[in-house]
Design an enzyme around this catalytic site. Structure first.
Site, PDB file in Angstrom:
ATOM      1  CG  ASP A   1      72.438  18.757  12.696  1.00 16.75           C
ATOM      2  OD1 ASP A   1      72.779  20.120  12.868  1.00 16.75           O
ATOM      3  OD2 ASP A   1      71.267  18.522  12.359  1.00 16.75           O
TER       4      ASP A   1
ATOM      5  CG  ASP B   1      68.467  20.104  10.112  1.00 12.87           C
ATOM      6  OD1 ASP B   1      67.788  21.020  11.002  1.00 12.87           O
ATOM      7  OD2 ASP B   1      69.724  20.031  10.184  1.00 12.87           O
TER       8      ASP B   1
ATOM      9  CB  THR C   1      65.616  21.044  15.235  1.00 13.85           C
ATOM     10  OG1 THR C   1      66.470  19.571  14.420  1.00 13.85           O
ATOM     11  CG2 THR C   1      66.887  21.905  15.355  1.00 13.85           C
ATOM     12  CB  THR C   2      62.306  16.699  14.437  1.00 19.61           C
ATOM     13  OG1 THR C   2      63.557  17.218  13.189  1.00 19.61           O
ATOM     14  CG2 THR C   2      61.441  16.271  13.559  1.00 19.61           C
TER      15      THR C   2
END
Length: 550
Positions: free
Chosen positions: A393, A61, A94-95
């Protein structure tokens, strides 16, 4: 006559300005993006993070990894904030947002070297963002939030890149059930989905992951206060309190003078009468269960047990709020104000069970609970923590779709569709701004390229094929993307990988706006490092008059 103030700049401050500051920011952004580049896609690698206390975090994550990183460079700190913003706003991507922001910054470096002004680059980036959002709006398709199969397919695309992908059917079902339980219709097409407050994840080490479930009610890590109280009640009447069931001493009473033994007995009698009065007031509404956020004295336990009332004390406020929402009870601050309408009656069963070495209280079988607990079982705390992060998520994605029910094709298809549209638009832009505008299109290709690289495919060959599919302009061409497991070009319509449009829009906005922000910086002033290095030297120097005294 008033003197003009003189501004003196400290010469000890470290300063980077102009081109040097901009290039420094670009390098910092690229470095942060490179840390988590391998964490994108279903074949993503895990990062093992060690904290100073010896704890271990195993995750892919992006937000969790960057949260544990310690960085000194202000631009790198700004990049790390991006992941946090993305996580709080939409819970996914997020990545992607960090990789895209890093690529947008590195694309700007050649233009700065050719003396193109940063404001020209920024205005081209902003124009590209507007056109990109219009393209996403064009290729997005509506989704029916009541269709369980469609929603599960969507959540599965979120969990496909995570550690728990092998149990994706179970976990997707749990995430969807939790969000549907918590969703509250406010009328006027408005829906409230507060998963942070009303969908709690309880992690209990031991057992198999397959035994995890969503409870139609609440579970808390508590046992009854007295061993003889009932531990299993069907259709209980529940009272929730936010006050102690103990003797309340007078606020202004500082000392008591006792002259004979009878006085002492009278003080104890007064205390007993007060507690009995409290318990009688509670018993008047005929509850089976009492939860309180404060303490319960031994005497109160005795009187409540005589009335066959089970009591649980020192419940967390967050748990009490969830119980109130699940059972229909009202939290009461004073026992004197307790009335029949405050009693919760929607719970089907109360039971206390021992799991491992600890006792857990279950309030299950609630009618239309609007709050739930997700019980996670697993082999170790590390595994449970990673499942927790992945499940958060998945729930965030399901919540986003409730708010904005539109989907975009996954697997880099949306990014490539936007890139092809921007490349076409760049032909009609005149002047220097056309180059930075086209650079945004090239930067967007980093997502499909990274997906191919992470599963060991040939990036150049695959990207050329994918670009050709999108450039052909045939109906449905915009849904072609990368199969994150094999690295081949596949049609996402048939493959069934969809992502919420809200996540794509937020990713693009956050990445582009942060890149523009960092390009606008032309001066970095730091007054810390040299002072810190000089301080120890000053301490070591001997006093000037020491030699004279000797």
């Amino acid at each position: 006559m008033m003197q003009q103030p003189i501004i003196v700049m400290n010469t000890n401050q470290q300063r980077e300005s102009g081109r040097k500051a901009q290039m420094s920011n670009i390098v910092a952004g690229k470095t942060v993006a490179d840390i988590i580049r391998t964490c994108l896609g279903p074949q993503a690698m895990l990062k093992m993070l060690l904290d100073p206390m010896g704890g271990i975090v195993l995750t892919n994550d992006g937000n969790a990894i960057l949260r544990e990183c310690e960085v000194a460079h202000p631009a790198a700190k700004s990049m790390i904030e991006l992941a946090r913003t993305q996580d709080e706003e939409v819970g996914d991507g997020t990545t992607s947002v960090i990789i895209l922001a890093g690529e947008l910054l590195s694309m700007a470096a050649p233009f700065l070297e050719r003396n193109i002004h940063p404001i020209v680059i920024i205005s081209a980036y902003k124009k590209a963002l507007e056109d990109a959002l219009a393209t996403i709006d064009r290729i997005a398709k509506p989704v029916d939030v009541t269709n369980r199969a469609e929603m599960l397919a969507l959540i599965k695309s979120t969990l496909g890149t995570k550690f728990i992908s092998r149990w994706s059917d179970l976990m997707c079902g749990m995430a969807l059930d939790a969000v549907r339980t918590v969703a509250q219709d406010l009328g006027g097409n408005k829906v409230e989905v507060d998963i942070k407050r009303y969908a709690r994840i309880e992690k209990v080490p031991g057992g198999e992951i397959e035994t995890s479930c969503v409870l139609d009610g609440v579970m808390i890590n508590k046992d009854v206060t007295h061993p003889k109280m009932r531990r299993n009640i069907t259709n209980p009447r529940i009272v929730l309190l936010d006050c102690p069931l103990e003797y309340k001493k007078g606020e202004s009473q500082t000392n008591i003078e006792i002259s004979k033994e009878a006085d002492w007995n009278r003080i104890l009698e007064i205390e007993e009468e007060q507690i009995k009065l409290l318990c009688d007031r509670i018993a008047a509404v005929k509850p089976d269960l009492v939860f309180t956020e404060k303490g319960v004295s031994d005497l109160a336990q005795h009187y409540l047990l005589k009335n066959n009332i089970t009591t649980i004390r020192r419940v967390r406020k967050t748990d009490n709020n969830r119980i109130a929402r699940a059972t229909g009870a009202t939290i009461v601050n004073r026992v004197e104000d307790l009335k029949e309408s405050d009693v919760g009656t929607r719970c089907g069963e109360f039971k206390v069970e021992k799991i491992g070495d600890e006792y857990f209280t279950f309030l299950v079988g609630c009618k239309d609970p609007k709050a739930c607990t997700i019980l996670l079982r697993g082999p170790s705390k590390d595994v449970l923590n990673e499942i927790d992060r992945n499940l958060q998520d998945a729930m965030a994605v399901a919540r986003n779709v409730y708010f904005a029910p539109r989907l975009c094709p996954g697997g880099g298809a949306t990014e490539m569709a936007v890139a092809v549209a921007l490349t076409e638009n760049a032909k009609s832009i005149e002047g220097v701004a056309a180059w930075p505008y086209r650079a945004v299109a090239d930067a967007l290709e980093v997502i499909p390229r990274t997906l191919v690289q992470n599963c060991g495919g040939n990036a150049i060959k695959t990207l050329t094929t994918l670009r050709a599919k999108h450039a052909a302009g045939t109906p449905g061409a915009s849904s072609f993307g990368i199969d994150g497991i094999t690295g081949n070009v596949v049609d996402m319509q048939k493959y069934g990988i969809w992502e919420p449009a809200a996540v794509k829009v937020q990713t693009l906005k956050t990445a582009l706006e942060s890149a523009c922000l960092l390009l606008r910086v032309d001066d970095i002033v730091s007054g810390l490092s040299k002072k810190e290095t000089r301080a120890p030297q000053q301490q070591q120097a001997p006093p000037e008059d020491m030699g004279q005294e000797m």
